[in-house]
Scaffold this motif. Structure first.
Motif, PDB file in Angstrom:
ATOM      1  N   LYS A  16       0.858  -1.187   0.000  1.00 20.47           N
ATOM      2  CA  LYS A  16       0.000   0.000   0.000  1.00 20.47           C
ATOM      3  C   LYS A  16       0.893   1.235   0.000  1.00 20.47           C
ATOM      4  O   LYS A  16       1.797   1.355   0.823  1.00 20.47           O
ATOM      5  CB  LYS A  16      -0.888   0.026   1.245  1.00 20.47           C
ATOM      6  CG  LYS A  16      -2.015  -0.946   1.217  1.00 20.47           C
ATOM      7  CD  LYS A  16      -2.908  -0.745   2.419  1.00 20.47           C
ATOM      8  CE  LYS A  16      -4.081  -1.694   2.348  1.00 20.47           C
ATOM      9  NZ  LYS A  16      -4.987  -1.499   3.475  1.00 20.47           N
ATOM     10  N   SER A  17       0.617   2.148  -0.914  1.00 16.15           N
ATOM     11  CA  SER A  17       1.428   3.361  -0.984  1.00 16.15           C
ATOM     12  C   SER A  17       1.248   4.228   0.256  1.00 16.15           C
ATOM     13  O   SER A  17       2.125   5.020   0.595  1.00 16.15           O
ATOM     14  CB  SER A  17       1.117   4.147  -2.255  1.00 16.15           C
ATOM     15  OG  SER A  17      -0.236   4.517  -2.300  1.00 16.15           O
ATOM     16  N   SER A  18       0.142   4.047   0.968  1.00 15.58           N
ATOM     17  CA  SER A  18      -0.075   4.823   2.194  1.00 15.58           C
ATOM     18  C   SER A  18       1.008   4.538   3.231  1.00 15.58           C
ATOM     19  O   SER A  18       1.321   5.398   4.062  1.00 15.58           O
ATOM     20  CB  SER A  18      -1.458   4.542   2.775  1.00 15.58           C
ATOM     21  OG  SER A  18      -1.622   3.162   3.024  1.00 15.58           O
ATOM     22  N   GLU A  21       3.664   6.858   2.234  1.00 16.31           N
ATOM     23  CA  GLU A  21       3.169   8.218   2.449  1.00 16.31           C
ATOM     24  C   GLU A  21       3.361   8.616   3.915  1.00 16.31           C
ATOM     25  O   GLU A  21       3.823   9.708   4.215  1.00 16.31           O
ATOM     26  CB  GLU A  21       1.707   8.321   2.048  1.00 16.31           C
ATOM     27  CG  GLU A  21       1.160   9.727   2.128  1.00 16.31           C
ATOM     28  CD  GLU A  21      -0.245   9.818   1.563  1.00 16.31           C
ATOM     29  OE1 GLU A  21      -0.627  10.935   1.171  1.00 16.31           O
ATOM     30  OE2 GLU A  21      -0.954   8.794   1.506  1.00 16.31           O
ATOM     31  N   GLN A  55       3.225  13.952  -3.800  1.00 21.99           N
ATOM     32  CA  GLN A  55       2.335  12.840  -4.153  1.00 21.99           C
ATOM     33  C   GLN A  55       3.010  11.887  -5.143  1.00 21.99           C
ATOM     34  O   GLN A  55       2.932  10.672  -5.010  1.00 21.99           O
ATOM     35  CB  GLN A  55       1.028  13.365  -4.739  1.00 21.99           C
ATOM     36  CG  GLN A  55       0.045  12.258  -5.070  1.00 21.99           C
ATOM     37  CD  GLN A  55      -1.258  12.802  -5.633  1.00 21.99           C
ATOM     38  OE1 GLN A  55      -1.432  13.999  -5.816  1.00 21.99           O
ATOM     39  NE2 GLN A  55      -2.191  11.909  -5.912  1.00 21.99           N
ATOM     40  N   GLN A  59       4.328   7.658  -4.897  1.00 26.44           N
ATOM     41  CA  GLN A  59       4.056   6.635  -5.906  1.00 26.44           C
ATOM     42  C   GLN A  59       5.367   6.055  -6.458  1.00 26.44           C
ATOM     43  O   GLN A  59       5.503   4.843  -6.624  1.00 26.44           O
ATOM     44  CB  GLN A  59       3.214   7.219  -7.025  1.00 26.44           C
ATOM     45  CG  GLN A  59       2.792   6.213  -8.062  1.00 26.44           C
ATOM     46  CD  GLN A  59       1.953   6.836  -9.169  1.00 26.44           C
ATOM     47  OE1 GLN A  59       2.046   8.029  -9.452  1.00 26.44           O
ATOM     48  NE2 GLN A  59       1.143   6.025  -9.808  1.00 26.44           N
ATOM     49  N   HIS A 118      -0.434   0.029 -10.604  1.00 23.08           N
ATOM     50  CA  HIS A 118      -0.907   0.874  -9.510  1.00 23.08           C
ATOM     51  C   HIS A 118      -2.433   0.910  -9.577  1.00 23.08           C
ATOM     52  O   HIS A 118      -2.994   1.122 -10.645  1.00 23.08           O
ATOM     53  CB  HIS A 118      -0.385   2.309  -9.658  1.00 23.08           C
ATOM     54  CG  HIS A 118       1.099   2.410  -9.679  1.00 23.08           C
ATOM     55  ND1 HIS A 118       1.830   2.732  -8.569  1.00 23.08           N
ATOM     56  CD2 HIS A 118       2.001   2.231 -10.672  1.00 23.08           C
ATOM     57  CE1 HIS A 118       3.112   2.756  -8.876  1.00 23.08           C
ATOM     58  NE2 HIS A 118       3.250   2.449 -10.149  1.00 23.08           N
ATOM     59  N   ASP A 119      -3.088   0.689  -8.434  1.00 23.08           N
ATOM     60  CA  ASP A 119      -4.539   0.807  -8.352  1.00 23.08           C
ATOM     61  C   ASP A 119      -4.875   1.438  -7.012  1.00 23.08           C
ATOM     62  O   ASP A 119      -4.703   0.800  -5.966  1.00 23.08           O
ATOM     63  CB  ASP A 119      -5.216  -0.551  -8.493  1.00 23.08           C
ATOM     64  CG  ASP A 119      -6.741  -0.448  -8.534  1.00 23.08           C
ATOM     65  OD1 ASP A 119      -7.272   0.672  -8.663  1.00 23.08           O
ATOM     66  OD2 ASP A 119      -7.397  -1.494  -8.438  1.00 23.08           O
ATOM     67  N   ASP A 120      -5.296   2.681  -7.070  1.00 21.70           N
ATOM     68  CA  ASP A 120      -5.564   3.452  -5.858  1.00 21.70           C
ATOM     69  C   ASP A 120      -4.306   3.430  -5.003  1.00 21.70           C
ATOM     70  O   ASP A 120      -3.266   3.893  -5.444  1.00 21.70           O
ATOM     71  CB  ASP A 120      -6.803   2.897  -5.147  1.00 21.70           C
ATOM     72  CG  ASP A 120      -7.327   3.839  -4.077  1.00 21.70           C
ATOM     73  OD1 ASP A 120      -7.111   5.067  -4.202  1.00 21.70           O
ATOM     74  OD2 ASP A 120      -7.938   3.348  -3.115  1.00 21.70           O
ATOM     75  N   SER A 121      -4.350   2.878  -3.800  1.00 22.40           N
ATOM     76  CA  SER A 121      -3.163   2.897  -2.947  1.00 22.40           C
ATOM     77  C   SER A 121      -2.352   1.599  -3.035  1.00 22.40           C
ATOM     78  O   SER A 121      -1.340   1.463  -2.362  1.00 22.40           O
ATOM     79  CB  SER A 121      -3.555   3.156  -1.496  1.00 22.40           C
ATOM     80  OG  SER A 121      -4.242   2.041  -0.969  1.00 22.40           O
TER      81      SER A 121
END
Length: 136
Positions: A16-18, A21, A55, A59, A118-121
């Motif tokens: 998860k990219s979160s 982040e 942002q 990613q 990539h799909d959403d997070s």
């Protein structure tokens, strides 16, 4: 003469990219700088990363991490012991096909094919390690 490949390994990583982040925004800027330098290749990736907005940085770093984790999973145990994240980098061939490589990688006639989505997070990377074989 054509080239074909003998599959030596396949690796997959999903993240998860979160997660990145939080690491990039909740910590100090020196932490974010140290983290990116540990993950990204100093010539091929780090300058691109540093020129991006926050942002896009998340990613990019997430994609690099997932790609390199997938590469790691294709390697034999002895090569895993020598694996260093920032020695590897992602790029594209002349047709736009992604790959990942390390200029210091010790074995000749091997390539690492990369697929990343990539799909959403969520980010998923798959790497196919193959030995190139020349056919006449």
């Amino acid at each position: 003469m054509t080239k074909s490949g003998l599959i030596l390994g396949i690796g997959v990583d999903i993240i998860k990219s979160s997660r990145f982040e939080r690491l990039l925004t909740s910590k100090s800027t020196t932490f974010a700088s140290r983290l990116s330098k540990r993950i990204l290749h100093p010539v091929h990736e780090l300058p691109k990363f540093e020129s991006m907005n926050a942002q896009r940085q998340v990613q990019y770093l997430t994609g690099s991490w997932a790609s390199k984790e997938a590469v790691f999973k294709t390697l034999d145990i002895e090569l895993q012991k020598k694996f260093i994240f920032n020695e590897w980098y992602r790029s594209h061939d002349s047709n736009g096909k992604p790959f990942i490589k390390c200029d210091e990688y010790p074995l000749a006639n091997e390539e690492f094919l990369l697929s990343i989505s990539h799909d959403d997070s969520l980010v998923i990377a798959t790497v196919l390690r193959q030995k190139l074989i020349e056919n006449s």
